[in-house]
Scaffold this motif. Structure first.
Motif, PDB file in Angstrom:
ATOM      1  N   GLU A   1       0.650  -1.415   0.180  1.00 30.79           N
ATOM      2  CA  GLU A   1      -0.049  -0.046   0.116  1.00 30.79           C
ATOM      3  C   GLU A   1       0.923   1.241  -0.221  1.00 30.79           C
ATOM      4  O   GLU A   1       0.261   2.252  -0.242  1.00 30.79           O
ATOM      5  CB  GLU A   1      -0.953   0.044   1.076  1.00 30.79           C
ATOM      6  N   ILE A   2       2.232   1.171   0.271  1.00 28.16           N
ATOM      7  CA  ILE A   2       2.879   2.389   0.181  1.00 28.16           C
ATOM      8  C   ILE A   2       2.989   2.915  -1.219  1.00 28.16           C
ATOM      9  O   ILE A   2       3.446   4.099  -1.524  1.00 28.16           O
ATOM     10  CB  ILE A   2       4.287   2.405   0.810  1.00 28.16           C
ATOM     11  N   ASP A   3       2.577   2.139  -2.240  1.00 30.18           N
ATOM     12  CA  ASP A   3       2.784   2.416  -3.556  1.00 30.18           C
ATOM     13  C   ASP A   3       1.347   2.965  -3.966  1.00 30.18           C
ATOM     14  O   ASP A   3       0.326   2.063  -3.882  1.00 30.18           O
ATOM     15  CB  ASP A   3       3.186   1.223  -4.680  1.00 30.18           C
ATOM     16  N   ILE A   4       1.041   4.394  -4.139  1.00 30.47           N
ATOM     17  CA  ILE A   4      -0.257   4.937  -4.755  1.00 30.47           C
ATOM     18  C   ILE A   4      -0.692   4.305  -5.665  1.00 30.47           C
ATOM     19  O   ILE A   4      -2.015   4.212  -6.034  1.00 30.47           O
ATOM     20  CB  ILE A   4       0.187   6.304  -4.691  1.00 30.47           C
ATOM     21  N   THR A   5      -0.146   3.652  -6.747  1.00 32.41           N
ATOM     22  CA  THR A   5      -0.595   3.120  -7.749  1.00 32.41           C
ATOM     23  C   THR A   5      -1.137   1.717  -7.653  1.00 32.41           C
ATOM     24  O   THR A   5      -1.656   1.028  -8.684  1.00 32.41           O
ATOM     25  CB  THR A   5       0.537   2.951  -8.969  1.00 32.41           C
ATOM     26  N   ARG A   6      -0.970   0.995  -6.380  1.00 34.15           N
ATOM     27  CA  ARG A   6      -1.524  -0.228  -6.182  1.00 34.15           C
ATOM     28  C   ARG A   6      -2.978  -0.064  -6.385  1.00 34.15           C
ATOM     29  O   ARG A   6      -3.509   0.810  -5.479  1.00 34.15           O
ATOM     30  CB  ARG A   6      -1.094  -0.907  -5.065  1.00 34.15           C
ATOM     31  N   PRO A   7      -4.005  -1.204  -6.628  1.00 34.93           N
ATOM     32  CA  PRO A   7      -5.327  -1.112  -6.492  1.00 34.93           C
ATOM     33  C   PRO A   7      -5.605  -1.274  -4.959  1.00 34.93           C
ATOM     34  O   PRO A   7      -5.288  -2.255  -4.347  1.00 34.93           O
ATOM     35  CB  PRO A   7      -5.808  -2.394  -7.405  1.00 34.93           C
ATOM     36  N   ARG A   8      -6.512  -0.161  -4.747  1.00 36.00           N
ATOM     37  CA  ARG A   8      -6.867  -0.490  -3.477  1.00 36.00           C
ATOM     38  C   ARG A   8      -8.092  -1.338  -3.000  1.00 36.00           C
ATOM     39  O   ARG A   8      -9.041  -1.719  -4.157  1.00 36.00           O
ATOM     40  CB  ARG A   8      -7.498   1.170  -2.731  1.00 36.00           C
ATOM     41  N   TRP A   9      -8.517  -1.754  -1.765  1.00 39.49           N
ATOM     42  CA  TRP A   9      -9.729  -2.661  -1.717  1.00 39.49           C
ATOM     43  C   TRP A   9     -10.921  -1.912  -2.131  1.00 39.49           C
ATOM     44  O   TRP A   9     -12.026  -2.713  -2.739  1.00 39.49           O
ATOM     45  CB  TRP A   9      -9.882  -2.935  -0.430  1.00 39.49           C
ATOM     46  N   ARG A  10     -11.176  -0.778  -2.163  1.00 43.10           N
ATOM     47  CA  ARG A  10     -12.396  -0.123  -2.650  1.00 43.10           C
ATOM     48  C   ARG A  10     -12.397  -0.253  -4.025  1.00 43.10           C
ATOM     49  O   ARG A  10     -13.579  -0.067  -4.734  1.00 43.10           O
ATOM     50  CB  ARG A  10     -12.348   1.474  -1.842  1.00 43.10           C
ATOM     51  N   GLU A  11     -11.450  -0.082  -4.757  1.00 39.12           N
ATOM     52  CA  GLU A  11     -11.077  -0.308  -6.239  1.00 39.12           C
ATOM     53  C   GLU A  11     -11.248  -1.657  -6.742  1.00 39.12           C
ATOM     54  O   GLU A  11     -12.054  -1.947  -7.882  1.00 39.12           O
ATOM     55  CB  GLU A  11      -9.874   0.247  -6.859  1.00 39.12           C
ATOM     56  N   LYS A  12     -10.890  -2.625  -5.809  1.00 39.27           N
ATOM     57  CA  LYS A  12     -10.847  -3.972  -6.246  1.00 39.27           C
ATOM     58  C   LYS A  12     -11.127  -4.868  -5.186  1.00 39.27           C
ATOM     59  O   LYS A  12     -10.431  -5.458  -4.542  1.00 39.27           O
ATOM     60  CB  LYS A  12      -9.414  -4.476  -6.711  1.00 39.27           C
ATOM     61  N   PRO A  13     -12.483  -4.946  -4.736  1.00 43.14           N
ATOM     62  CA  PRO A  13     -12.790  -5.655  -3.539  1.00 43.14           C
ATOM     63  C   PRO A  13     -12.577  -7.107  -3.494  1.00 43.14           C
ATOM     64  O   PRO A  13     -12.696  -7.909  -2.435  1.00 43.14           O
ATOM     65  CB  PRO A  13     -14.465  -5.116  -3.311  1.00 43.14           C
ATOM     66  N   THR A  14     -12.591  -7.750  -4.740  1.00 41.20           N
ATOM     67  CA  THR A  14     -12.281  -9.224  -4.867  1.00 41.20           C
ATOM     68  C   THR A  14     -11.177  -9.719  -4.234  1.00 41.20           C
ATOM     69  O   THR A  14     -10.675 -10.746  -4.143  1.00 41.20           O
ATOM     70  CB  THR A  14     -12.296  -9.470  -6.434  1.00 41.20           C
ATOM     71  N   GLN A  15      -9.990  -8.687  -4.138  1.00 39.97           N
ATOM     72  CA  GLN A  15      -8.583  -8.939  -3.445  1.00 39.97           C
ATOM     73  C   GLN A  15      -9.127  -9.535  -2.120  1.00 39.97           C
ATOM     74  O   GLN A  15      -8.419 -10.427  -1.576  1.00 39.97           O
ATOM     75  CB  GLN A  15      -7.941  -7.854  -3.301  1.00 39.97           C
ATOM     76  N   LEU A  16     -10.106  -9.445  -1.524  1.00 37.20           N
ATOM     77  CA  LEU A  16     -10.507  -9.829   0.044  1.00 37.20           C
ATOM     78  C   LEU A  16     -11.192 -11.153  -0.004  1.00 37.20           C
ATOM     79  O   LEU A  16     -11.059 -11.762   1.011  1.00 37.20           O
ATOM     80  CB  LEU A  16     -11.517  -8.771   0.621  1.00 37.20           C
ATOM     81  N   VAL A  17     -11.836 -11.526  -1.133  1.00 44.10           N
ATOM     82  CA  VAL A  17     -12.493 -12.950  -1.115  1.00 44.10           C
ATOM     83  C   VAL A  17     -11.800 -13.771  -0.725  1.00 44.10           C
ATOM     84  O   VAL A  17     -11.993 -14.779   0.061  1.00 44.10           O
ATOM     85  CB  VAL A  17     -12.978 -13.086  -2.555  1.00 44.10           C
ATOM     86  N   PRO A  18     -10.382 -14.180  -1.243  1.00 47.98           N
ATOM     87  CA  PRO A  18      -9.583 -15.448  -0.709  1.00 47.98           C
ATOM     88  C   PRO A  18      -9.234 -15.364   0.896  1.00 47.98           C
ATOM     89  O   PRO A  18      -9.372 -16.223   1.515  1.00 47.98           O
ATOM     90  CB  PRO A  18      -8.230 -15.202  -1.432  1.00 47.98           C
ATOM     91  N   ALA A  19      -9.053 -14.142   1.614  1.00 42.09           N
ATOM     92  CA  ALA A  19      -9.028 -14.274   2.766  1.00 42.09           C
ATOM     93  C   ALA A  19     -10.318 -14.612   3.691  1.00 42.09           C
ATOM     94  O   ALA A  19     -10.235 -15.000   4.654  1.00 42.09           O
ATOM     95  CB  ALA A  19      -8.469 -12.631   3.135  1.00 42.09           C
ATOM     96  N   ILE A  20     -11.520 -13.989   2.919  1.00 40.65           N
ATOM     97  CA  ILE A  20     -12.574 -14.422   3.633  1.00 40.65           C
ATOM     98  C   ILE A  20     -13.001 -16.025   3.422  1.00 40.65           C
ATOM     99  O   ILE A  20     -13.364 -16.464   4.480  1.00 40.65           O
ATOM    100  CB  ILE A  20     -13.908 -13.630   3.070  1.00 40.65           C
ATOM    101  N   VAL A  21     -12.714 -16.529   2.281  1.00 41.76           N
ATOM    102  CA  VAL A  21     -12.957 -17.916   2.063  1.00 41.76           C
ATOM    103  C   VAL A  21     -12.096 -18.574   3.277  1.00 41.76           C
ATOM    104  O   VAL A  21     -12.354 -19.716   3.832  1.00 41.76           O
ATOM    105  CB  VAL A  21     -12.584 -18.318   0.630  1.00 41.76           C
ATOM    106  N   SER A  22     -10.782 -18.291   3.289  1.00 37.09           N
ATOM    107  CA  SER A  22      -9.637 -18.890   4.164  1.00 37.09           C
ATOM    108  C   SER A  22     -10.225 -18.732   5.733  1.00 37.09           C
ATOM    109  O   SER A  22     -10.029 -19.591   6.361  1.00 37.09           O
ATOM    110  CB  SER A  22      -8.282 -18.152   4.124  1.00 37.09           C
ATOM    111  N   HIS A  23     -10.699 -17.511   6.027  1.00 38.45           N
ATOM    112  CA  HIS A  23     -11.286 -17.555   7.548  1.00 38.45           C
ATOM    113  C   HIS A  23     -12.367 -18.553   7.899  1.00 38.45           C
ATOM    114  O   HIS A  23     -12.647 -19.051   8.729  1.00 38.45           O
ATOM    115  CB  HIS A  23     -11.658 -15.866   7.685  1.00 38.45           C
ATOM    116  N   ILE A  24     -13.419 -18.518   6.647  1.00 38.39           N
ATOM    117  CA  ILE A  24     -14.653 -19.445   6.976  1.00 38.39           C
ATOM    118  C   ILE A  24     -13.987 -20.843   6.991  1.00 38.39           C
ATOM    119  O   ILE A  24     -14.624 -21.616   7.628  1.00 38.39           O
ATOM    120  CB  ILE A  24     -15.448 -19.196   5.657  1.00 38.39           C
ATOM    121  N   GLN A  25     -12.976 -21.314   6.174  1.00 39.02           N
ATOM    122  CA  GLN A  25     -12.618 -22.562   6.346  1.00 39.02           C
ATOM    123  C   GLN A  25     -11.777 -23.033   7.531  1.00 39.02           C
ATOM    124  O   GLN A  25     -11.775 -24.240   7.806  1.00 39.02           O
ATOM    125  CB  GLN A  25     -11.613 -22.759   4.971  1.00 39.02           C
ATOM    126  N   SER A  26     -11.010 -21.893   8.011  1.00 43.40           N
ATOM    127  CA  SER A  26     -10.307 -22.168   9.169  1.00 43.40           C
ATOM    128  C   SER A  26     -10.841 -21.846  10.684  1.00 43.40           C
ATOM    129  O   SER A  26      -9.980 -22.303  11.538  1.00 43.40           O
ATOM    130  CB  SER A  26      -8.614 -21.588   8.891  1.00 43.40           C
TER     131      SER A  26
END
Length: 879
Positions: free
Chosen positions: A598-623
């Protein structure tokens, strides 16, 4: 100009398309006064094109390479053999053959020749392609010459050449081959010269390998070679090898391996005078090409002959600085836990910020990363004492690399500090005030209370948002250019003291525990579930969000395949979506500015690309079970309080126990109250960056409408100054943008060194040798305990797949990775130290962690069973 043959004297760097990299470089070498190059000519790529176009079958064979499996050696071998056999069976068209024979006779048909390939994607600055095609030596006679030209053409399709092109993204159809035909020199000694040390990267050192006979024995690895190193016209190293074999030419053509007489095997191959003369020739060649070179040479009859020169492609790029003053640079990415390349827009914002804060510690780009100039610090005795200690908390290997530079007394003696600027003095005064205030707060103030960080940040962000809204165009970008340093001012004035107090308290707690009890630091237990850590709170709230989603499998399946642009709206059309959407919206409203790197302003933020969070959510539900993350956090708080009470009771039983217990209790309260705040400065910085980005992307959209850039994201390859100029003039250099996109694709392949010197030396750091289990990977222990489990090697958050008991193995972790900590049973990273994000959060969650494991994401394979020892600091691969 003849389309089929060009003599060296007719060739220069502009001839690349006709004669390939090797041919173009030979043409350039012939133009350098004082450099002797054996005569010759190039058979052009046009000749090769006309040759292969005589065959219809070849086109279909070439097409089949598009679908080849680069991991299947058998498939590559089969298709390669078919193509080579086919090309070697074709006749060379008469016009081409006649031109080759004419050039051969004119150059001297009485000589023996070397016949070498020169591909259009060879000996280039970004890819050397060295050794991918074949070379033939001591070729005599017309028929042999033509046969070996055909063999050279066919060698464009050796197994290694096919694989190399495929893996590096070169289109087989677009790579053409020229053939270099060069008079043979029969040297007594030959070898390779690098005008920069290929091991250390030092641009001041010429490194020379030398062996008896033809250089082919050395290039192909058949023989050991002497190693000489030259610096400033002085030989600084002679490493004499036992040279048992050499390759020599035969009278009727071809070559032969011969054993060197025993009495010569340990002799220095090249005399000192010749070594120094060769190094001077190397510097002439480097100066002509403008970058360090890899040079093949031969020494015959007292003369030095150069038969090839190419750029050294393995050197890490140097920072560009205004003067030639000796300098030392440390990797900003290793300090900030983000070692990926940062695009120009992101780098320019950080450069401007650091220049405003402190002119003494400027940030400079190198290899797509930012490096901090710490020359002024290392030029002083105090700086040399404190720098390794200061950086050890960020990354132990970074501290080791700095210490390694400090041990080089000859180099350190050349460092000179700049005249301190007024801004730097102001910054120093603020730093000293922070240290003084922290000490007072920690040791003397009985009642301590964390500042209202939300109010501090809210005021800065609110004012920024208001100002950005009322401005546009150049005025808006000018505001951004001068604003970012305010985040640092808020840090220093608002929460710098308590954060520094927590750091000092941690040092004293560890030291006193060792001194009074003879035990290691109890910080791992005391850090668990510390209050006020915004990253930990984010992880807990993501767990809450996962629990909202958990009852609705169809919604989870939708999220796995969803499009980012319609992500939230699409939730309204699936079961449970009406419950999930407000929860997800609230999470993004609070944390949507975050992302990995996130220190790189050009990286897509979660508000721009919310699907980045989906694997973490899936992992949490599984574990984890519903609510388990909150229960674990509460349990961690209880364990920390119990650990503190146990420690204080034990101290009370010691001599002077009342004083010891009271002092330790004060330190623990300071640490527990304030350690969570260490994550807040970055939270504030990232919040500011996101506000800038939203404003910048609005300006970028207008540039797209005006036709200035093709895509809004193209502005990422402009500096902030260049973007301001584009917004003002409506013009941008599209060619430069395209070139930078290619350059950044190359930067992604580079491994950034932790420390760079102005001489080009790259230092990665190392651990002091210690007893470890056989095959164990050394690292820094940052969260105690031992855990075994399946390694999940994850380099991108959006590709995460963590199950119960899995161990996260990552190149680095910044706050954008926090969602995975809820699911992980252990942590291994390539970068990090005791006080970095991953270490602090791992201790809060109570999971064993080892950081600073060099190359961990390559040495550990996804799915392997590993053991992480977070107490002793190593990782074992069990299966």
């Amino acid at each position: 100009m003849n389309p089929y043959v060009l003599y060296f004297s007719e060739i220069n760097k502009s001839s690349l398309a006709l004669v390939g990299g090797k041919g173009a470089n030979l043409g350039e070498l012939c133009r350098i006064p004082g450099v002797e190059v054996p005569a010759g000519f190039c058979i052009t790529t046009q000749a090769y094109a006309d040759f292969i176009n005589t065959s219809e079958e070849f086109a279909s064979l070439l097409e089949s390479l598009r679908f080849i499996d680069t991991e299947s050696l058998a498939e590559i071998k089969t298709i390669g053999e078919r193509i080579r056999a086919h090309l070697e069976s074709l006749d060379i068209p008469d016009p081409i053959e006649q031109e080759i024979v004419h050039a051969w006779k004119l150059t001297g048909n009485q000589h023996a020749y070397a016949v070498r390939s020169s591909a259009t994607a060879e000996d280039l600055p970004g890819a050397s392609f060295a050794g991918q095609q074949d070379t033939y030596l001591n070729i005599k006679g017309e028929s042999e010459l033509l046969a070996h030209v055909r063999k050279c053409w066919a060698s464009l399709f050796t197994d290694r050449a096919i694989t190399y092109r495929a893996k590096n993204g070169f289109d087989h159809r677009k790579v053409l081959l020229s053939v270099v035909v060069q008079q043979m020199v029969f040297p007594e000694v030959s070898g390779i010269m690098f005008t920069a040390d290929p091991v250390t990267g030092n641009r001041k050192v010429v490194s020379i390998d030398a062996a008896f006979g033809l250089g082919e024995a050395l290039v192909s690895g058949l023989v050991n070679a002497d190693l000489y190193k030259v610096r400033a016209d002085r030989i600084i190293k002679r490493q004499i090898a036992v040279k048992k074999l050499a390759i020599y030419p035969l009278a009727d053509g071809d070559t032969v391996k011969r054993e060197i007489p025993l009495e010569w095997q340990s002799e220095q191959a090249l005399a000192d005078e010749a070594i120094l003369a060769l190094a001077r020739v190397g510097r002439l060649i480097e100066e002509h090409f403008g970058r360090p070179q890899d040079i093949e040479w031969g020494y015959a009859g007292g003369k030095i002959y150069i038969v090839q020169s190419r750029p050294i492609t393995t050197l890490y790029p140097l920072p560009e600085v205004a003067d030639n003053r000796p300098r030392v640079f440390v990797s900003f990415g290793h300090v900030q836990m983000m070692t990926d390349p940062i695009r120009p827009l992101g780098m320019s914002i950080w450069e401007k910020t650091m220049a405003v804060i402190d002119n003494q510690y400027s940030l400079v780009p190198a290899g797509g990363r930012l490096y901090l100039d710490i020359t002024d610090s290392l030029a002083s005795w105090l700086g040399r004492k404190t720098a390794p200690v200061m950086y050890s908390k960020s990354d132990a290997l970074l501290s080791s690399a700095i210490a390694e530079v400090i041990r080089r007394r000859d180099f350190i003696a050349t460092l000179r500090p700049r005249k301190q600027a007024a801004g730097a003095k102001s910054y120093t005064r603020k730093s000293m005030a922070t240290i003084a205030g922290s000490t007072f707060e920690m040791l003397f103030r009985e009642k301590i209370e964390a500042p209202d960080v939300s109010a501090i940040a809210g005021k800065v962000i609110g004012e920024l948002r208001r100002d950005l809204t009322r401005l546009s165009g150049r005025e808006r970008l000018d505001l951004i250019a001068g604003h970012f340093s305010k985040g640092f001012e808020v840090f220093m004035e608002g929460i710098g003291r308590p954060v520094f107090a927590a750091w000092m308290a941690s040092m004293l707690i560890g030291w006193l525990a060792r001194h009074w009890l003879g035990e290691p630091s109890p910080l791992d237990e005391l850090t668990k579930s510390a209050p006020g850590n915004v990253s930990t709170e984010m992880g807990l709230e993501l767990g809450d969000l996962a629990d909202v989603i958990r009852p609705y499998p169809s919604a989870l399946e939708y999220m796995k395949e969803a499009d980012d642009a319609a992500f939230l709206d699409g939730l309204g059309r699936v079961e449970g979506g009406e419950a999930i959407r407000p929860a997800f919206t609230a999470f993004l409203a609070k944390y949507g500015m975050r992302c990995p790197g996130e220190i790189d302003i050009t990286r897509p933020r979660w508000r721009e690309k919310p699907t980045q969070l989906v694997p973490a959510i899936v992992s949490h539900i599984q574990s984890a079970e519903p609510g388990e993350h909150r229960l674990r956090f509460a349990q961690g708080k209880v364990e920390a309080e119990q650990a503190a009470q146990t420690l204080l009771l034990r101290l009370k039983r010691k001599m002077g126990g009342s004083f010891k217990s009271r002092l330790m209790g004060k330190l623990i309260r300071t640490y527990r109250e304030f350690i969570g705040l260490r994550e807040y400065p970055k939270y504030l910085m990232v919040s500011l960056l996101d506000e800038y980005k939203q404003a910048i992307m609005e300006e970028a959209a207008r540039l797209v409408e005006r036709g200035t850039v093709d895509r809004a994201e193209d502005v990422f390859y402009l500096t902030l100054e260049e973007l301001t100029a584009a917004v003002t003039t409506g013009q941008a250099d599209q060619g430069k943008i395209a070139a930078l996109k290619e350059k950044y694709a190359e930067y992604e392949k580079l491994k950034p060194p932790r420390v760079l010197t102005s001489e080009g030396e790259t230092l990665f750091g190392s651990y002091t040798p210690r007893e470890l289990p056989a095959g164990a990977l050394a690292g820094t222990p940052v969260s105690s305990g031992v855990v075994e489990g399946r390694a999940r090697v994850i380099t991108k958050l959006e590709e995460a797949d963590l199950g119960k008991g899995d161990i996260l193995v990552a190149p680095f972790t910044d706050p954008g990775w926090t969602p995975l900590f809820v699911s992980a049973s252990g942590l291994v990273t390539e970068v990090g130290g005791l006080m970095t994000h991953g270490a602090v959060v791992a201790r809060e969650y109570g999971i064993p962690a080892v950081v600073g494991v060099d190359d961990a994401t390559h040495k550990i394979h996804d799915g392997q069973i590993i053991r992480v020892d977070g107490t002793q600091g190593f990782v074992e691969i069990l299966e």
